[in-house]
Design a protein around this motif. Structure first.
Motif, PDB file in Angstrom:
ATOM      1  N   ALA A  31       0.831  -1.207   0.000  1.00  0.00           N
ATOM      2  CA  ALA A  31       0.000   0.000   0.000  1.00  0.00           C
ATOM      3  C   ALA A  31       0.865   1.257   0.000  1.00  0.00           C
ATOM      4  O   ALA A  31       0.523   2.250  -0.659  1.00  0.00           O
ATOM      5  CB  ALA A  31      -0.935  -0.009   1.203  1.00  0.00           C
ATOM      6  N   THR A  32       1.972   1.211   0.712  1.00  0.00           N
ATOM      7  CA  THR A  32       2.866   2.360   0.781  1.00  0.00           C
ATOM      8  C   THR A  32       3.443   2.694  -0.589  1.00  0.00           C
ATOM      9  O   THR A  32       3.564   3.863  -0.947  1.00  0.00           O
ATOM     10  CB  THR A  32       4.013   2.098   1.783  1.00  0.00           C
ATOM     11  OG1 THR A  32       3.433   1.878   3.073  1.00  0.00           O
ATOM     12  CG2 THR A  32       4.977   3.260   1.869  1.00  0.00           C
ATOM     13  N   THR A  33       3.754   1.672  -1.365  1.00  0.00           N
ATOM     14  CA  THR A  33       4.371   1.913  -2.674  1.00  0.00           C
ATOM     15  C   THR A  33       3.358   2.083  -3.799  1.00  0.00           C
ATOM     16  O   THR A  33       3.655   2.731  -4.792  1.00  0.00           O
ATOM     17  CB  THR A  33       5.340   0.766  -3.045  1.00  0.00           C
ATOM     18  OG1 THR A  33       4.612  -0.457  -3.097  1.00  0.00           O
ATOM     19  CG2 THR A  33       6.468   0.652  -2.050  1.00  0.00           C
ATOM     20  N   VAL A  34       2.151   1.531  -3.658  1.00  0.00           N
ATOM     21  CA  VAL A  34       1.188   1.553  -4.754  1.00  0.00           C
ATOM     22  C   VAL A  34       0.025   2.511  -4.501  1.00  0.00           C
ATOM     23  O   VAL A  34      -0.426   3.186  -5.420  1.00  0.00           O
ATOM     24  CB  VAL A  34       0.647   0.126  -5.024  1.00  0.00           C
ATOM     25  CG1 VAL A  34      -0.412   0.123  -6.100  1.00  0.00           C
ATOM     26  CG2 VAL A  34       1.782  -0.817  -5.398  1.00  0.00           C
ATOM     27  N   CYS A  35      -0.463   2.588  -3.280  1.00  0.00           N
ATOM     28  CA  CYS A  35      -1.748   3.251  -3.007  1.00  0.00           C
ATOM     29  C   CYS A  35      -1.647   4.593  -2.287  1.00  0.00           C
ATOM     30  O   CYS A  35      -2.535   5.437  -2.432  1.00  0.00           O
ATOM     31  CB  CYS A  35      -2.631   2.337  -2.161  1.00  0.00           C
ATOM     32  SG  CYS A  35      -2.745   0.642  -2.745  1.00  0.00           S
ATOM     33  N   ALA A  36      -0.620   4.771  -1.483  1.00  0.00           N
ATOM     34  CA  ALA A  36      -0.556   5.904  -0.553  1.00  0.00           C
ATOM     35  C   ALA A  36      -0.550   7.267  -1.237  1.00  0.00           C
ATOM     36  O   ALA A  36      -1.077   8.228  -0.675  1.00  0.00           O
ATOM     37  CB  ALA A  36       0.659   5.770   0.353  1.00  0.00           C
ATOM     38  N   ALA A  37      -0.011   7.376  -2.422  1.00  0.00           N
ATOM     39  CA  ALA A  37       0.063   8.683  -3.083  1.00  0.00           C
ATOM     40  C   ALA A  37      -1.321   9.297  -3.272  1.00  0.00           C
ATOM     41  O   ALA A  37      -1.490  10.510  -3.136  1.00  0.00           O
ATOM     42  CB  ALA A  37       0.776   8.558  -4.421  1.00  0.00           C
TER      43      ALA A  37
END
Length: 104
Positions: A31-37
């Motif tokens: 989630a940190t690398t794919v979704c958080a933005a």
């Protein structure tokens, strides 16, 4: 005899569910690398056009991500979500969904 057969059958039926238990830490990392933005580091989006994912039902999230990945959802931000979901494995999707569901 019948009782032991029934217990064995139920135990075998539960194996796939137990084997696919979500990994919250793996979900957090993905989630940190794919979704958080777009959806925020804590699952609470800072931009109104993106939904909050924190506390959302895991099954709903999993079905939604798979629908984006399979091209079954086409409205709104679907072009972005389709691209983001495309590289995710079923395990990634389950992990991310469970992670966001665990947040409050």
């Amino acid at each position: 005899m019948k009782l032991s057969l029934m217990i064995s059958t139920l135990a075998l039926a539960a194996l796939p569910v137990m084997a696919q238990a979500a990994d919250l830490e793996a979900g957090k990392q993905k989630a940190t690398t794919v979704c958080a933005a777009c959806h925020g580091a804590d699952g609470k989006a800072m931009i109104p056009m993106y939904p909050n994912l924190a506390g959302q039902n895991a099954q709903y999230l999993e079905m939604a991500i798979k629908a984006y990945k399979n091209g079954q959802r086409t409205g709104g931000q679907a072009p972005i979500m389709t691209g983001m979901a495309a590289p995710l494995s079923d395990a990634d999707i389950a992990n991310v969904s469970a992670y966001y569901a665990s947040l409050k």
